[in-house]
Design a protein around this motif. Structure first.
Motif, PDB file in Angstrom:
ATOM      1  N   GLY A 114      55.213  78.807   4.429  1.00  0.00           N
ATOM      2  CA  GLY A 114      54.027  79.551   4.811  1.00  0.00           C
ATOM      3  C   GLY A 114      52.919  79.517   3.782  1.00  0.00           C
ATOM      4  N   ASN A 138      53.217  63.016   7.155  1.00  0.00           N
ATOM      5  CA  ASN A 138      53.646  64.315   6.646  1.00  0.00           C
ATOM      6  C   ASN A 138      53.233  64.535   5.200  1.00  0.00           C
ATOM      7  OD1 ASN A 138      55.078  66.817   6.826  1.00  0.00           O
ATOM      8  ND2 ASN A 138      56.826  65.889   5.793  1.00  0.00           N
ATOM      9  N   TYR A 193      51.609  66.470  -1.281  1.00  0.00           N
ATOM     10  CA  TYR A 193      52.533  67.526  -0.876  1.00  0.00           C
ATOM     11  C   TYR A 193      53.145  67.237   0.482  1.00  0.00           C
ATOM     12  CZ  TYR A 193      48.844  69.502   2.155  1.00  0.00           C
ATOM     13  OH  TYR A 193      47.884  69.696   3.128  1.00  0.00           O
ATOM     14  N   ASN A 194      54.329  67.795   0.674  1.00  0.00           N
ATOM     15  CA  ASN A 194      55.086  67.665   1.913  1.00  0.00           C
ATOM     16  C   ASN A 194      54.625  68.759   2.870  1.00  0.00           C
ATOM     17  OD1 ASN A 194      57.196  68.037   3.888  1.00  0.00           O
ATOM     18  ND2 ASN A 194      58.551  66.802   2.585  1.00  0.00           N
ATOM     19  N   MET A 195      53.918  68.372   3.921  1.00  0.00           N
ATOM     20  CA  MET A 195      53.337  69.349   4.840  1.00  0.00           C
ATOM     21  C   MET A 195      54.404  70.210   5.509  1.00  0.00           C
ATOM     22  SD  MET A 195      50.384  67.121   6.767  1.00  0.00           S
ATOM     23  CE  MET A 195      49.056  66.310   5.873  1.00  0.00           C
ATOM     24  N   ASP A 196      55.522  69.609   5.902  1.00  0.00           N
ATOM     25  CA  ASP A 196      56.574  70.371   6.557  1.00  0.00           C
ATOM     26  C   ASP A 196      57.125  71.469   5.652  1.00  0.00           C
ATOM     27  OD1 ASP A 196      56.393  69.003   8.909  1.00  0.00           O
ATOM     28  OD2 ASP A 196      58.123  67.693   8.530  1.00  0.00           O
ATOM     29  N   PHE A 233      55.572  72.875   3.127  1.00  0.00           N
ATOM     30  CA  PHE A 233      54.544  73.903   2.986  1.00  0.00           C
ATOM     31  C   PHE A 233      54.567  74.841   4.200  1.00  0.00           C
ATOM     32  CE2 PHE A 233      51.002  73.251  -0.288  1.00  0.00           C
ATOM     33  CZ  PHE A 233      51.875  72.743  -1.233  1.00  0.00           C
ATOM     34  N   ASP A 234      54.715  74.261   5.387  1.00  0.00           N
ATOM     35  CA  ASP A 234      54.764  75.091   6.591  1.00  0.00           C
ATOM     36  C   ASP A 234      55.983  76.013   6.574  1.00  0.00           C
ATOM     37  OD1 ASP A 234      52.457  73.963   7.565  1.00  0.00           O
ATOM     38  OD2 ASP A 234      53.465  72.551   8.905  1.00  0.00           O
ATOM     39  N   GLN A 235      57.109  75.497   6.136  1.00  0.00           N
ATOM     40  CA  GLN A 235      58.323  76.302   6.088  1.00  0.00           C
ATOM     41  C   GLN A 235      58.154  77.517   5.169  1.00  0.00           C
ATOM     42  OE1 GLN A 235      61.949  74.110   5.227  1.00  0.00           O
ATOM     43  NE2 GLN A 235      61.207  72.332   6.411  1.00  0.00           N
ATOM     44  N   GLU A 255      49.483  77.392   1.909  1.00  0.00           N
ATOM     45  CA  GLU A 255      48.377  76.472   2.128  1.00  0.00           C
ATOM     46  C   GLU A 255      48.086  75.726   0.820  1.00  0.00           C
ATOM     47  OE1 GLU A 255      46.793  75.900   4.947  1.00  0.00           O
ATOM     48  OE2 GLU A 255      47.972  77.400   6.076  1.00  0.00           O
TER      49      GLU A 255
END
Length: 447
Positions: free
Chosen positions: A186, A315, A177-180, A182-184, A188
């Motif tokens: 919100g 990432n 998975y693309n961490m950025d 996922f962060d965008q 986990e």
């Protein structure tokens, strides 16, 4: 249960109607000389020697032969002294057919890539053509050379209690998975199927495509179906189908296909999932075109290549295929495959060939990792200084795995596999319901 060897079946393995194939150069060259020096450690009889160690591979694969060549001049130079490596290769498009011809004339090489079809490998084992590596390792003193997860995968693949092939690759599968992204959104990394659905919905709501899959190839989608079933019904669920104890059209099996089809109905695979091939899907993930990519660890080569990977290796995260709430399976059972296993023939097996087997078992993993970046199923004792964090993570996942499960089509007939993968993309686009897909595959498996 391991099948008892039945040499009487040897002639039956020879493929009929293949025609005159020129295979003289592929014969096992291990001339045996039983008059040589020394005695075998267990029986006190004279040691047996060979003048060469023959390897047969496919022309499409150079990693194995390159690794063996490096071993010959390096860690295995003592084994090669007097018994040099003699490699050969034939086209892989008719690999199983040509192996059958060689087996029928007792001309298999000392070492070769294993049969591509598990059932053919089982026939070779039944006929006593393939070396029992569990017994050989015990005699050679190399117990523990193969990682437990890899050994379990190979035993499951060939339905044996003992080890009959070595894992020159070992691939775990799961969601990258693309961490950025996922962060965008919100979210986990999910651990349950419900959490996966919720994460997909949140990503979609944020304008991010949740899943990337090569729908035109089919198998990346069918992997999801199989894994859902194994998480829900238990690790033996698909083998029960192969054994005729269950059917893919049973409601509890259809539920797995329905769960994946629901993701397709929601548009979570994007607008053109059915037309995307493997390379396009890989590029889409590595250029930030989607959040989750179900794939095997063989993709590390792509992930670790900065020219291909525009999102950055740092990432990329990984999570195991989620549990299904209330299911009989476990998230600790890692979807895995052994890539291209290799086998050793019992014909012309000598003490000299045993030295090669021992040296390959102890050193192949180190050399393949250092020279090709290849993660294998062997125990590794030397880690390259420049190894990527992703590669280390995969090694850790493999080392800590307590069990493994095979892919959806592993125990299917060849026709069933073709129909499954041809129609898998239909689940990702919403063109097929779970029931329709399972009916097609079940009918093909029954032939």
């Amino acid at each position: 249960m391991t099948r008892a060897p039945r040499r009487a079946t040897l002639a039956a393995i020879a493929l009929t109607g293949v025609g005159a194939l020129t295979l003289a150069a592929c014969s096992s060259g291990g001339d045996t000389d039983t008059s040589s020096s020394g005695s075998e450690g267990s029986g006190g009889s004279e040691a047996t020697t060979s003048t060469e160690f023959t390897y047969l591979g496919q022309t499409q694969n150079s990693t194995i032969v390159n690794t063996l060549t490096s071993l010959e001049s390096g860690a295995c130079s003592a084994a090669a002294d007097g018994t040099p490596l003699v490699p050969d290769a034939i086209d892989g498009t008719t690999w199983d057919q040509q192996l059958q011809v060689l087996a029928g004339s007792d001309a298999l090489s000392n070492m070769s890539m294993a049969a591509g079809t598990p059932s053919l490998m089982q026939d070779f084992i039944d006929a006593g053509l393939v070396l029992n590596l569990s017994e050989a390792f015990d005699e050679l003193g190399v117990d523990g050379a193969v990682l437990p997860a890899a050994e379990a995968t190979l035993k499951q693949l060939y339905q044996t209690d003992d080890l009959y092939a070595l894992p020159t690759e070992y691939n775990i599968e799961g969601f990258w998975y693309n961490m950025d992204l996922f962060d965008q959104a919100g979210v986990e990394p999910p651990t349950t199927w419900s959490e996966l659905e919720d994460a997909a919905a949140a990503l979609d709501a944020a304008g991010i495509q949740p899943f990337i899959a090569a729908g035109s190839d089919g198998w990346p989608v069918t992997r999801l179906v199989g894994n859902y079933i194994l998480r829900d019904l238990g690790a033996d669920a698909l083998q029960m189908v192969a054994d005729g104890e269950a059917s893919l059209t049973d409601p509890e099996y259809v539920a797995g296909a329905d769960a994946v089809a629901a993701l397709g109905d929601a548009g979570y695979f994007g607008p053109a999932a059915g037309s995307i091939d493997y390379n396009t899907a890989m590029n889409q993930f590595l250029t930030g075109g989607g959040a989750m990519f179900y794939m095997g660890s063989w993709a590390l080569g792509n992930f670790n290549d900065p020219e291909q990977n525009q999102i950055g290796a740092e990432n990329i995260g990984y999570f195991a295929f989620p549990e299904v709430e209330g299911g009989a399976g476990s998230i600790s059972e890692t979807p895995a495959n052994a890539g291209i296993p290799v086998m050793f023939t019992t014909a012309n097996y000598t003490d000299d060939i045993g030295e090669w087997v021992k040296c390959v078992a102890e050193n192949y993993g180190n050399v393949a990792l250092a020279e090709s970046g290849q993660v294998t199923g062997f125990t590794v004792t030397e880690t390259p200084a420049d190894q990527s964090a992703l590669t280390t993570m995969v090694q850790d996942e493999i080392a800590s795995a307590t069990g493994s499960v095979l892919w959806f089509e592993a125990a299917f007939t060849s026709e069933g596999t073709t129909v499954s993968q041809t129609n898998g993309g239909g689940l990702a686009t919403g063109a097929l319901s779970g029931a329709e897909f399972m009916e097609l595959v079940q009918a093909a498996n029954q032939g």
